[in-house]
Design a protein around this motif. Structure first.
Motif, PDB file in Angstrom:
ATOM      1  N   THR A  72       0.844  -1.203   0.000  1.00  0.00           N
ATOM      2  CA  THR A  72       0.000   0.000   0.000  1.00  0.00           C
ATOM      3  C   THR A  72       0.873   1.243   0.000  1.00  0.00           C
ATOM      4  OG1 THR A  72      -1.790  -1.149   1.147  1.00  0.00           O
ATOM      5  CG2 THR A  72      -1.789   1.258   1.257  1.00  0.00           C
ATOM      6  N   ARG A  73       1.941   1.201   0.781  1.00  0.00           N
ATOM      7  CA  ARG A  73       2.868   2.337   0.811  1.00  0.00           C
ATOM      8  C   ARG A  73       3.437   2.592  -0.583  1.00  0.00           C
ATOM      9  NH1 ARG A  73       6.835   4.264   5.006  1.00  0.00           N
ATOM     10  NH2 ARG A  73       8.263   5.604   3.860  1.00  0.00           N
ATOM     11  N   VAL A  74       3.863   1.542  -1.262  1.00  0.00           N
ATOM     12  CA  VAL A  74       4.402   1.680  -2.615  1.00  0.00           C
ATOM     13  C   VAL A  74       3.370   2.346  -3.529  1.00  0.00           C
ATOM     14  CG1 VAL A  74       5.143   0.378  -4.656  1.00  0.00           C
ATOM     15  CG2 VAL A  74       6.011  -0.259  -2.393  1.00  0.00           C
ATOM     16  N   ALA A  75       2.133   1.897  -3.426  1.00  0.00           N
ATOM     17  CA  ALA A  75       1.081   2.439  -4.285  1.00  0.00           C
ATOM     18  C   ALA A  75       0.772   3.896  -3.942  1.00  0.00           C
ATOM     19  CB  ALA A  75      -0.183   1.584  -4.151  1.00  0.00           C
ATOM     20  N   ILE A  76       0.790   4.242  -2.637  1.00  0.00           N
ATOM     21  CA  ILE A  76       0.516   5.624  -2.227  1.00  0.00           C
ATOM     22  C   ILE A  76       1.590   6.562  -2.760  1.00  0.00           C
ATOM     23  CG2 ILE A  76       0.474   7.159  -0.212  1.00  0.00           C
ATOM     24  CD1 ILE A  76      -0.990   4.876   1.283  1.00  0.00           C
ATOM     25  N   VAL A  77       2.856   6.159  -2.641  1.00  0.00           N
ATOM     26  CA  VAL A  77       3.951   6.995  -3.142  1.00  0.00           C
ATOM     27  C   VAL A  77       3.834   7.180  -4.655  1.00  0.00           C
ATOM     28  CG1 VAL A  77       6.453   7.108  -3.473  1.00  0.00           C
ATOM     29  CG2 VAL A  77       5.519   6.451  -1.246  1.00  0.00           C
ATOM     30  N   ALA A  78       3.514   6.100  -5.364  1.00  0.00           N
ATOM     31  CA  ALA A  78       3.338   6.206  -6.817  1.00  0.00           C
ATOM     32  C   ALA A  78       2.176   7.140  -7.161  1.00  0.00           C
ATOM     33  CB  ALA A  78       3.097   4.822  -7.410  1.00  0.00           C
ATOM     34  N   ASP A  79       1.101   7.058  -6.385  1.00  0.00           N
ATOM     35  CA  ASP A  79      -0.063   7.915  -6.605  1.00  0.00           C
ATOM     36  C   ASP A  79       0.296   9.379  -6.380  1.00  0.00           C
ATOM     37  OD1 ASP A  79      -3.248   7.877  -6.740  1.00  0.00           O
ATOM     38  OD2 ASP A  79      -2.671   9.274  -5.154  1.00  0.00           O
ATOM     39  N   MET A  80       1.047   9.651  -5.311  1.00  0.00           N
ATOM     40  CA  MET A  80       1.473  11.032  -5.041  1.00  0.00           C
ATOM     41  C   MET A  80       2.313  11.579  -6.187  1.00  0.00           C
ATOM     42  SD  MET A  80       2.574  10.926  -1.038  1.00  0.00           S
ATOM     43  CE  MET A  80       1.360  11.066   0.286  1.00  0.00           C
ATOM     44  N   ARG A  81       3.252  10.756  -6.650  1.00  0.00           N
ATOM     45  CA  ARG A  81       4.117  11.208  -7.756  1.00  0.00           C
ATOM     46  C   ARG A  81       3.291  11.558  -8.988  1.00  0.00           C
ATOM     47  NH1 ARG A  81       8.681   7.608  -5.892  1.00  0.00           N
ATOM     48  NH2 ARG A  81      10.432   9.062  -5.720  1.00  0.00           N
ATOM     49  N   GLU A  82       2.344  10.707  -9.301  1.00  0.00           N
ATOM     50  CA  GLU A  82       1.523  10.934 -10.496  1.00  0.00           C
ATOM     51  C   GLU A  82       0.719  12.226 -10.360  1.00  0.00           C
ATOM     52  OE1 GLU A  82      -2.109   8.679 -12.857  1.00  0.00           O
ATOM     53  OE2 GLU A  82      -0.746   7.501 -11.611  1.00  0.00           O
ATOM     54  N   ARG A  83       0.152  12.451  -9.187  1.00  0.00           N
ATOM     55  CA  ARG A  83      -0.648  13.660  -8.979  1.00  0.00           C
ATOM     56  C   ARG A  83       0.220  14.920  -9.015  1.00  0.00           C
ATOM     57  NH1 ARG A  83      -5.798  12.119  -7.322  1.00  0.00           N
ATOM     58  NH2 ARG A  83      -5.890   9.921  -6.681  1.00  0.00           N
ATOM     59  N   MET A  84       1.428  14.836  -8.460  1.00  0.00           N
ATOM     60  CA  MET A  84       2.311  15.994  -8.478  1.00  0.00           C
ATOM     61  C   MET A  84       2.745  16.337  -9.899  1.00  0.00           C
ATOM     62  SD  MET A  84       2.455  17.151  -5.441  1.00  0.00           S
ATOM     63  CE  MET A  84       3.854  18.282  -5.497  1.00  0.00           C
ATOM     64  N   ARG A  85       3.062  15.329 -10.680  1.00  0.00           N
ATOM     65  CA  ARG A  85       3.452  15.596 -12.078  1.00  0.00           C
ATOM     66  C   ARG A  85       2.278  16.187 -12.847  1.00  0.00           C
ATOM     67  NH1 ARG A  85       6.138  10.043 -11.805  1.00  0.00           N
ATOM     68  NH2 ARG A  85       8.301  10.501 -11.278  1.00  0.00           N
ATOM     69  N   ALA A  86       1.070  15.673 -12.575  1.00  0.00           N
ATOM     70  CA  ALA A  86      -0.120  16.194 -13.254  1.00  0.00           C
ATOM     71  C   ALA A  86      -0.377  17.652 -12.882  1.00  0.00           C
ATOM     72  CB  ALA A  86      -1.340  15.342 -12.914  1.00  0.00           C
ATOM     73  N   ALA A  87       0.087  18.054 -11.679  1.00  0.00           N
ATOM     74  CA  ALA A  87      -0.094  19.440 -11.227  1.00  0.00           C
ATOM     75  C   ALA A  87       1.031  20.349 -11.710  1.00  0.00           C
ATOM     76  CB  ALA A  87      -0.191  19.481  -9.705  1.00  0.00           C
ATOM     77  N   GLY A  88       1.918  19.845 -12.547  1.00  0.00           N
ATOM     78  CA  GLY A  88       2.958  20.672 -13.140  1.00  0.00           C
ATOM     79  C   GLY A  88       4.266  20.724 -12.380  1.00  0.00           C
ATOM     80  N   PHE A  89       4.476  19.791 -11.438  1.00  0.00           N
ATOM     81  CA  PHE A  89       5.715  19.765 -10.670  1.00  0.00           C
ATOM     82  C   PHE A  89       6.732  18.838 -11.331  1.00  0.00           C
ATOM     83  CE2 PHE A  89       2.637  21.259  -7.654  1.00  0.00           C
ATOM     84  CZ  PHE A  89       3.324  22.068  -6.776  1.00  0.00           C
ATOM     85  N   ASN A  90       8.005  19.186 -11.200  1.00  0.00           N
ATOM     86  CA  ASN A  90       9.091  18.334 -11.661  1.00  0.00           C
ATOM     87  C   ASN A  90       9.842  17.775 -10.460  1.00  0.00           C
ATOM     88  OD1 ASN A  90       8.974  18.780 -14.632  1.00  0.00           O
ATOM     89  ND2 ASN A  90       9.349  20.900 -14.032  1.00  0.00           N
ATOM     90  N   GLU A  91      10.277  16.522 -10.588  1.00  0.00           N
ATOM     91  CA  GLU A  91      10.955  15.860  -9.470  1.00  0.00           C
ATOM     92  C   GLU A  91      12.462  16.085  -9.568  1.00  0.00           C
ATOM     93  OE1 GLU A  91      10.839  11.662  -6.984  1.00  0.00           O
ATOM     94  OE2 GLU A  91       9.944  11.758  -8.982  1.00  0.00           O
ATOM     95  N   PHE A  92      13.019  16.643  -8.508  1.00  0.00           N
ATOM     96  CA  PHE A  92      14.452  16.886  -8.414  1.00  0.00           C
ATOM     97  C   PHE A  92      15.004  16.113  -7.216  1.00  0.00           C
ATOM     98  CE2 PHE A  92      12.593  20.573 -10.436  1.00  0.00           C
ATOM     99  CZ  PHE A  92      13.478  20.908 -11.447  1.00  0.00           C
ATOM    100  N   SER A  93      16.287  15.781  -7.270  1.00  0.00           N
ATOM    101  CA  SER A  93      16.961  15.119  -6.153  1.00  0.00           C
ATOM    102  C   SER A  93      17.957  16.083  -5.547  1.00  0.00           C
ATOM    103  CB  SER A  93      17.683  13.849  -6.631  1.00  0.00           C
ATOM    104  OG  SER A  93      16.753  12.907  -7.128  1.00  0.00           O
ATOM    105  N   THR A  94      17.813  16.348  -4.262  1.00  0.00           N
ATOM    106  CA  THR A  94      18.710  17.266  -3.561  1.00  0.00           C
ATOM    107  C   THR A  94      19.770  16.477  -2.798  1.00  0.00           C
ATOM    108  OG1 THR A  94      17.099  17.351  -1.754  1.00  0.00           O
ATOM    109  CG2 THR A  94      17.017  19.110  -3.389  1.00  0.00           C
ATOM    110  N   PRO A  95      20.886  17.111  -2.429  1.00  0.00           N
ATOM    111  CA  PRO A  95      22.003  16.380  -1.819  1.00  0.00           C
ATOM    112  C   PRO A  95      21.660  15.736  -0.472  1.00  0.00           C
ATOM    113  CG  PRO A  95      22.742  18.511  -2.648  1.00  0.00           C
ATOM    114  CD  PRO A  95      21.252  18.514  -2.732  1.00  0.00           C
TER     115      PRO A  95
END
Length: 593
Positions: free
Chosen positions: A144-167
């Protein structure tokens, strides 16, 4: 035919009856019916029943194996009789008659059971976490955790956000907890810090012109564990936006958070996006005694101090006269409760470290208890009328300094709600807590300090910092709460260097201190910084709520124990002398007690 499997253990049904198949997995359960052996074969996907009868060459091999041994079974799919169909399993209409078996790995005697969900000591569960993770509920929680994280990522990308990795290796941060320090081999006597949050980096990304950032960020804080926070590390949905007001942050993130909750809430109701209440911090502390209120609880705290300015109940009159307050928690429909119910609440308050919890009973309009007796029936009737309490409602009183009374009233509100079964467990109630104080007075240190995020923009900006009493300044800061938990925190940031310096000067840091501690951000603000804001939502807490888990260890792959120890990997562990020499370190043992 594949060497290990043609199907997984949740795939087969009546359509495959008569086929020769191959399955691989763990022996979950064995049932010996005298010459016929039934085995539940389990893999990541589910369970299939295996049958080995006296004619099967696989029978003696399977009889010799312990539970959790890994095997590959080749056999024929047969339909179960109507009386033996298991409707709770996707494969419950069939079974596989074993004709061949290959032992991939034989299991030793287990230190803990895998089949079933019985309680087991936590130290064993964590030491053998690889076995614990095979258990049905924990395995399902992790997926469920895996699915929730994937769902969050999809919604954030749909809202126009880009995923960056910080140090991960960075400098120490003023987030309020202890840093995990990493010694530098190259730079003797100097240390990196693991990030408590990507706060400064995400703000720098806005200065760099990237507009909308997010990441599922690992964060590290060396603090004591508790049920809703793991020791060591946790994950958050971290995000930042440029050229936004706090209202636009809320409007952007409500569909993301509400959408994720709704996707995994099942039949439970979720506060819909666009209708999250916005509760000022001061109002939350008054009405709920907490800045993370559980709004499923219908009880509301009231301040009744004015009713005791002149009272026959001398204790409350003295408290109010010396600047304290009296708060009341209603206890509706308690006319059928015995005196013991009220006395038990008072005993509970004392065990929690408070002086006590006063109360008034009322049955068919007749008041009872020492407070009512001394305060007088007429005054009690006026107080009840103001609060809208009925002739069969009791109430509890918390009195003292405002902060102490609020804390006791908040705790009592929760307990009364639980004791009277008033909390609707089938809802997720989401709300923003807004208008946090920018500063607070530290009683221990006898000085003013930041109450929340030091990088937030004060309401009124530089003018407020220069002209107002610091303890009256509000901040553009906000928390998102759900069912009594803080699940996100954020703010509009202070992007002006002169305002940043003034904010830190009020807590005793000079411009030179700001340049030294936050040099990267301070320099960046000299070269054109956009107004920006964001928040961070706690992934672990959101998953815990949606899985209806009691603590974070039930939704985390490899957690530490309450003493911040990894019992599986043996961490923390002593360093080798050679490693210490390379890092220019020497261990200084703490003094013996």
């Amino acid at each position: 035919m594949h060497v290990y499997r043609t199907h997984n253990c949740a795939q087969l049904n009546e359509a495959e009856v008569g086929q020769k198949v191959r399955l691989s997995g763990w022996i979950h359960r064995k049932r010996d019916h005298g010459g016929v052996l039934f085995i539940d074969l389990r893999d990541h996907y589910g369970i299939t029943q295996i049958v080995a009868d006296a004619d099967s060459p696989a029978l003696p091999v399977l009889e010799s194996l312990r539970a959790e041994s890994v095997v590959t079974i080749t056999g024929e799919v047969k339909a179960r009789s109507a009386a033996t169909v298991n409707v709770s399993l996707p494969t419950g209409g069939i079974e596989v008659y074993a004709r061949e078996v290959a032992v991939q790995s034989a299991a030793e005697e287990l230190p803990m059971p895998v089949a079933g969900e019985q309680e087991y000591p936590e130290d064993i569960r964590l030491k053998y976490r690889f076995l614990d993770l095979r258990r049905e509920t924990l395995h399902a929680n992790i997926m469920t955790r895996v699915a929730i994280v994937a769902d969050m990522r999809e919604r954030m990308r749909a809202a126009g956000f880009n995923e960056f990795s910080t140090p991960i290796l960075t400098a120490s941060s003023p987030e309020g907890a202890r840093d995990f320090l990493v010694p530098s081999r190259i730079h003797a006597g100097k240390f990196y810090a693991l990030p408590q949050a990507p706060q400064q980096y995400k703000q720098l990304l806005m200065v760099a012109g990237f507009d909308r950032y997010f990441q599922i960020a690992p964060c590290f804080r060396d603090e004591d564990p508790r049920a809703d926070r793991l020791p060591g590390e946790f994950y958050q949905l971290d995000l930042e936006m440029s050229f936004v007001t706090q209202e636009e942050v809320w409007e952007t993130m409500e569909p993301v958070i509400a959408g994720t909750f709704a996707a995994f809430a099942g039949d439970r109701k979720v506060t819909p996006a666009g209708s999250f209440p916005r509760i000022p911090h001061a109002e939350a502390m008054l009405k709920y005694g907490s800045d993370k209120p559980d709004l499923r609880n219908p009880l509301v705290i009231s301040d009744v101090s004015k009713h005791f300015e002149q009272s026959g109940f001398g204790l409350f009159e003295r408290i109010v006269g010396s600047g304290g307050v009296v708060r009341v928690v209603p206890a509706p429909g308690t006319h059928e409760k015995s005196r013991k119910f009220f006395d038990d609440m008072n005993d509970w308050a004392r065990k929690e470290g408070f002086a006590g919890l006063g109360y008034v009973t009322r049955k068919q309009g007749e008041f009872g208890g020492p407070i009512a007796k001394n305060h007088g029936e007429e005054r009690m009737a006026a107080l009840y009328a103001e609060l809208g309490l009925g002739e069969n409602d009791g109430c509890f009183f918390a009195a003292g300094k405002e902060a102490d009374a609020a804390r006791l009233a908040g705790a009592a509100r929760i307990r009364v709600g639980e004791q009277l079964d008033l909390i609707d467990r089938e809802r997720f109630e989401l709300a923003w807590i807004i208008d946090f104080p920018f500063y607070e007075y530290d009683e221990d240190e006898k000085r003013i300090d930041f109450s929340h995020n030091p990088f937030s923009m004060p309401q009124g900006e530089l003018e407020a910092l220069e002209t107002q009493d610091p303890l009256t300044i509000m901040a553009y800061q906000y928390d998102l709460v759900c069912n009594g938990y803080e699940i996100a925190s954020g703010s509009i940031r202070n992007h002006r260097p002169e305002t940043m310096v003034k904010a830190f000067e009020i807590v005793g840091l000079s411009k030179a201190d700001v340049e030294e501690r936050f040099g990267g951000m301070y320099r960046a603000f000299q070269y054109g910084a956009p107004p920006h804001g964001g928040m961070a939502a706690g992934v672990d807490r959101i998953v815990m709520l949606l899985c209806d888990a009691k603590n974070l260890r039930e939704i985390t792959l490899f957690p530490m124990n309450q003493r911040a120890e990894d019992l599986l990997m043996g961490a923390p562990s002593p360093a080798e002398p050679r490693q210490l020499r390379e890092l220019h370190l020497r261990v200084v043992e703490p003094p013996k007690a």
